[in-house]
Design an enzyme around this catalytic site. Structure first.
Site, PDB file in Angstrom:
ATOM      1  N   GLU A 365       0.829  -1.224   0.000  1.00 27.17           N
ATOM      2  CA  GLU A 365       0.000   0.000   0.000  1.00 27.17           C
ATOM      3  C   GLU A 365       0.864   1.276   0.000  1.00 27.17           C
ATOM      4  O   GLU A 365       0.525   2.279   0.620  1.00 27.17           O
ATOM      5  CB  GLU A 365      -0.997  -0.025   1.152  1.00 27.17           C
ATOM      6  CG  GLU A 365      -1.910  -1.231   1.002  1.00 27.17           C
ATOM      7  CD  GLU A 365      -3.291  -1.070   1.535  1.00 27.17           C
ATOM      8  OE1 GLU A 365      -3.691   0.069   1.817  1.00 27.17           O
ATOM      9  OE2 GLU A 365      -3.982  -2.099   1.624  1.00 27.17           O
TER      10      GLU A 365
HETATM   11  N1  CAA Z   1      -5.642  12.483  -3.476  1.00 28.92           N
HETATM   12  C1  CAA Z   1      -6.112  13.123  -4.564  1.00 28.92           C
HETATM   13  N2  CAA Z   1      -5.320  13.446  -5.620  1.00 28.92           N
HETATM   14  C2  CAA Z   1      -4.022  13.105  -5.548  1.00 28.92           C
HETATM   15  C3  CAA Z   1      -3.477  12.437  -4.431  1.00 28.92           C
HETATM   16  C4  CAA Z   1      -4.347  12.138  -3.360  1.00 28.92           C
HETATM   17  N3  CAA Z   1      -3.909  11.531  -2.267  1.00 28.92           N
HETATM   18  N4  CAA Z   1      -2.166  12.226  -4.652  1.00 28.92           N
HETATM   19  C5  CAA Z   1      -1.879  12.738  -5.867  1.00 28.92           C
HETATM   20  N5  CAA Z   1      -3.009  13.272  -6.388  1.00 28.92           N
HETATM   21  C6  CAA Z   1      -3.136  13.960  -7.680  1.00 28.92           C
HETATM   22  C7  CAA Z   1      -2.218  15.183  -7.727  1.00 28.92           C
HETATM   23  O1  CAA Z   1      -2.834  16.317  -7.189  1.00 28.92           O
HETATM   24  C8  CAA Z   1      -1.955  15.319  -9.213  1.00 28.92           C
HETATM   25  O2  CAA Z   1      -3.033  15.951  -9.854  1.00 28.92           O
HETATM   26  P1  CAA Z   1      -2.845  17.462 -10.446  1.00 28.92           P
HETATM   27  O3  CAA Z   1      -1.742  17.353 -11.464  1.00 28.92           O
HETATM   28  O4  CAA Z   1      -4.185  17.787 -11.027  1.00 28.92           O
HETATM   29  O5  CAA Z   1      -2.453  18.313  -9.291  1.00 28.92           O
HETATM   30  C9  CAA Z   1      -1.944  13.873  -9.701  1.00 28.92           C
HETATM   31  O6  CAA Z   1      -2.660  13.098  -8.721  1.00 28.92           O
HETATM   32  C10 CAA Z   1      -0.543  13.326  -9.816  1.00 28.92           C
HETATM   33  O7  CAA Z   1       0.075  13.474  -8.555  1.00 28.92           O
HETATM   34  P2  CAA Z   1       1.647  13.336  -8.366  1.00 28.92           P
HETATM   35  O8  CAA Z   1       2.347  14.184  -9.395  1.00 28.92           O
HETATM   36  O9  CAA Z   1       1.958  13.573  -6.929  1.00 28.92           O
HETATM   37  O10 CAA Z   1       1.872  11.796  -8.745  1.00 28.92           O
HETATM   38  P3  CAA Z   1       3.187  10.947  -8.847  1.00 28.92           P
HETATM   39  O11 CAA Z   1       3.186  10.258 -10.166  1.00 28.92           O
HETATM   40  O12 CAA Z   1       4.366  11.800  -8.495  1.00 28.92           O
HETATM   41  O13 CAA Z   1       2.969   9.813  -7.727  1.00 28.92           O
HETATM   42  C11 CAA Z   1       2.929   8.861  -5.513  1.00 28.92           C
HETATM   43  C12 CAA Z   1       2.739  10.099  -6.404  1.00 28.92           C
HETATM   44  C13 CAA Z   1       2.412   9.304  -4.150  1.00 28.92           C
HETATM   45  C14 CAA Z   1       4.388   8.450  -5.395  1.00 28.92           C
HETATM   46  C15 CAA Z   1       2.079   7.668  -6.050  1.00 28.92           C
HETATM   47  O14 CAA Z   1       2.597   7.163  -7.255  1.00 28.92           O
HETATM   48  C16 CAA Z   1       1.995   6.529  -5.050  1.00 28.92           C
HETATM   49  O15 CAA Z   1       1.206   6.596  -4.107  1.00 28.92           O
HETATM   50  N6  CAA Z   1       2.780   5.457  -5.239  1.00 28.92           N
HETATM   51  C17 CAA Z   1       2.673   4.236  -4.439  1.00 28.92           C
HETATM   52  C18 CAA Z   1       1.693   3.290  -5.046  1.00 28.92           C
HETATM   53  C19 CAA Z   1       1.069   2.383  -4.038  1.00 28.92           C
HETATM   54  O16 CAA Z   1       0.744   2.772  -2.930  1.00 28.92           O
HETATM   55  N7  CAA Z   1       0.846   1.166  -4.447  1.00 28.92           N
HETATM   56  C20 CAA Z   1       0.193   0.241  -3.598  1.00 28.92           C
HETATM   57  C21 CAA Z   1      -0.577  -0.722  -4.418  1.00 28.92           C
HETATM   58  S1  CAA Z   1      -1.925  -1.407  -3.563  1.00 28.92           S
HETATM   59  C22 CAA Z   1      -1.295  -2.558  -2.527  1.00 28.92           C
HETATM   60  O17 CAA Z   1      -0.165  -2.614  -2.169  1.00 28.92           O
HETATM   61  C23 CAA Z   1      -2.370  -3.408  -2.032  1.00 28.92           C
HETATM   62  C24 CAA Z   1      -2.045  -4.680  -1.442  1.00 28.92           C
HETATM   63  O18 CAA Z   1      -1.450  -5.541  -2.032  1.00 28.92           O
HETATM   64  C25 CAA Z   1      -2.550  -4.968  -0.112  1.00 28.92           C
END
Ligand code: CAA
Length: 382
Positions: A365
């Site tokens: 996550e």
């Molecule tokens: N809520 C709403 N919008 C959001 C947001 C949030 N929390 N986070 C980002 N956004 C929006 C941003 O505002 C942006 O939009 P705008 O351009 O309109 O402003 C857009 O999304 C892109 O945001 P970023 O430029 O920040 O995105 P990024 O490509 O740099 O990635 C990151 C950010 C936080 C690193 C993201 O890629 C991330 O969370 N990565 C980890 C993925 C993850 O958690 N994977 C888990 C998979 S599920 C799992 O593990 C389940 C399981 O097996 C149990």
């Protein structure tokens, strides 16, 4: 905000605690060995509404508030993080539909879960992971515009091989980066959906983790969740809700590590007294308790922000809770192994499993490095 549980919440927590003690703890080691849920357990979890904690009552779910959900995951985490992960993946998969689905989609998706079925959130791919925006699974609109053709491979999908329905994130417009990602409901029995490699994992071994392959899968247009191009936002909003659940689960693991350590330290005698009377052990326990309690406080901080009036963004608080609790659970579980010494290292005792299970709390996550990226973004923009 008052976090004193009301009578209904207390009753729910008691029911889950009983279920954990009777139906999970006695079989945790066996499930860790076999990699499978104990026979009949899924039905027992379903009967208590645990497969649909987040699903609104009007759609047949338990419709629980975030405070009760946090308490439930702590209880499940005490029993077996693998079981907790299996159950939590249903909530994770449900959130995009809760956030952006229409009533017809909610009914169809949640009817599947309500029939004691599992669901999966299919975001991660071999070439993505932390960089979730670099998804390459494609959903091409059909020429008649009535649907999409889905192609791609997802990996590390919790419940991947046992789910009846998936929430899938795929590119619908590759010129738009993350704004070209859309979310879809995909039933397991659609032609072209198959399950690939199953992971043989260090911990949470009974939780099923697989590849899921989509080959020319036809999805009707009404399976698009919300709007085209908003899939990445829905995924991020989902993770904001799901990461604090990981924190609660991690707190459950840590609390179990403390409970097992105290039990052992009270009966193990060295140098003429139970080891709990030795300051070196007592101080370890104090540190373990302190860290666990601070992680609980981080979850309460998330809940306070989540329920704030007027509504506030809670991305930072979700990341803080997940990151702190995940790191903490590993430290506390390792200390439990140290307190139990050779017995802690032995598979005969439950604490070595706690270490193996705790480790994933820093990885899934969103790795704790990703959580730090998210938190750092807020620090920099203060
Ligand atoms: N809520 C709403 N919008 C959001 C947001 C949030 N929390 N986070 C980002 N956004 C929006 C941003 O505002 C942006 O939009 P705008 O351009 O309109 O402003 C857009 O999304 C892109 O945001 P970023 O430029 O920040 O995105 P990024 O490509 O740099 O990635 C990151 C950010 C936080 C690193 C993201 O890629 C991330 O969370 N990565 C980890 C993925 C993850 O958690 N994977 C888990 C998979 S599920 C799992 O593990 C389940 C399981 O097996 C149990």
């Amino acid at each position: 905000m008052d976090f004193a549980y009301n009578d209904e919440q207390k009753e729910i927590i008691k029911v889950v605690r009983d279920l954990v003690e009777k139906e999970i703890v006695p079989y945790a080691s066996e499930m860790d060995e076999t990699g499978k849920l104990h026979e009949g357990l899924l039905e027992k979890l379903a009967a208590q509404g645990l497969l649909g904690v987040a699903i609104p009552e009007e759609f047949g779910g338990a419709g629980l508030d975030a405070i009760t959900i946090a308490a439930i995951y702590e209880e499940l985490g005490k029993g077996c993080a693998g079981v907790a992960t299996t159950v939590a993946a249903n909530a994770l998969a449900s959130y995009p539909v809760i956030i952006a689905g229409n009533d017809d989609q909610k009914k169809r998706y949640f009817d599947i879960i309500n029939e004691d079925n599992l669901a999966a959130f299919a975001l991660t791919e071999p070439g993505t992971g932390s960089d979730a925006g670099s998804v390459s699974t494609r959903a091409m609109k059909t020429e008649d515009g009535k649907g999409y053709i889905l192609n791609g491979t997802k990996c590390f999908i919790t419940n991947g091989g046992v789910a009846s329905v998936y929430t899938v994130f795929a590119i619908t417009d590759k010129t738009k980066g993350v704004k070209g990602i859309s979310a879809f409901i995909v039933e397991r029995d659609r032609p072209g959906v198959s399950v690939g490699k199953e992971e043989d994992k260090m911990g949470i071994r009974l939780s099923n983790t697989t590849e899921v392959i989509f080959q020319d899968v036809h999805i009707p247009a009404d399976h698009l969740i919300g709007e085209e191009g908003k899939g990445f936002i829905y995924a991020m909003q989902t993770l904001d809700l799901a990461r604090p659940m990981v924190a609660s689960l991690a707190v459950g693991i840590a609390q179990r590590a403390i409970d097992e350590s105290v039990k052992y330290a009270k009966q193990r005698v060295t140098f003429g007294k139970p080891i709990i009377k030795h300051e070196v052990i007592a101080f370890k326990l104090a540190d373990m308790d302190m860290k666990t309690e601070v992680a609980r406080a981080a979850i309460i901080n998330f809940l306070n922000t989540y329920y704030a009036v007027p509504k506030r963004n809670y991305t930072r608080e979700a990341a803080i809770a997940k990151c702190f609790a995940g790191d903490m659970a590993v430290q506390v579980a390792l200390e439990a192994v140290q307190i139990l010494g050779g017995f802690g290292y032995s598979r005969e005792y439950p604490v070595e499993k706690l270490v193996r299970d705790a480790k994933i709390m820093q990885i899934y996550e969103g790795t704790n490095e990703v959580q730090r990226m998210v938190i750092a973004g807020f620090v920099a923009n203060k």
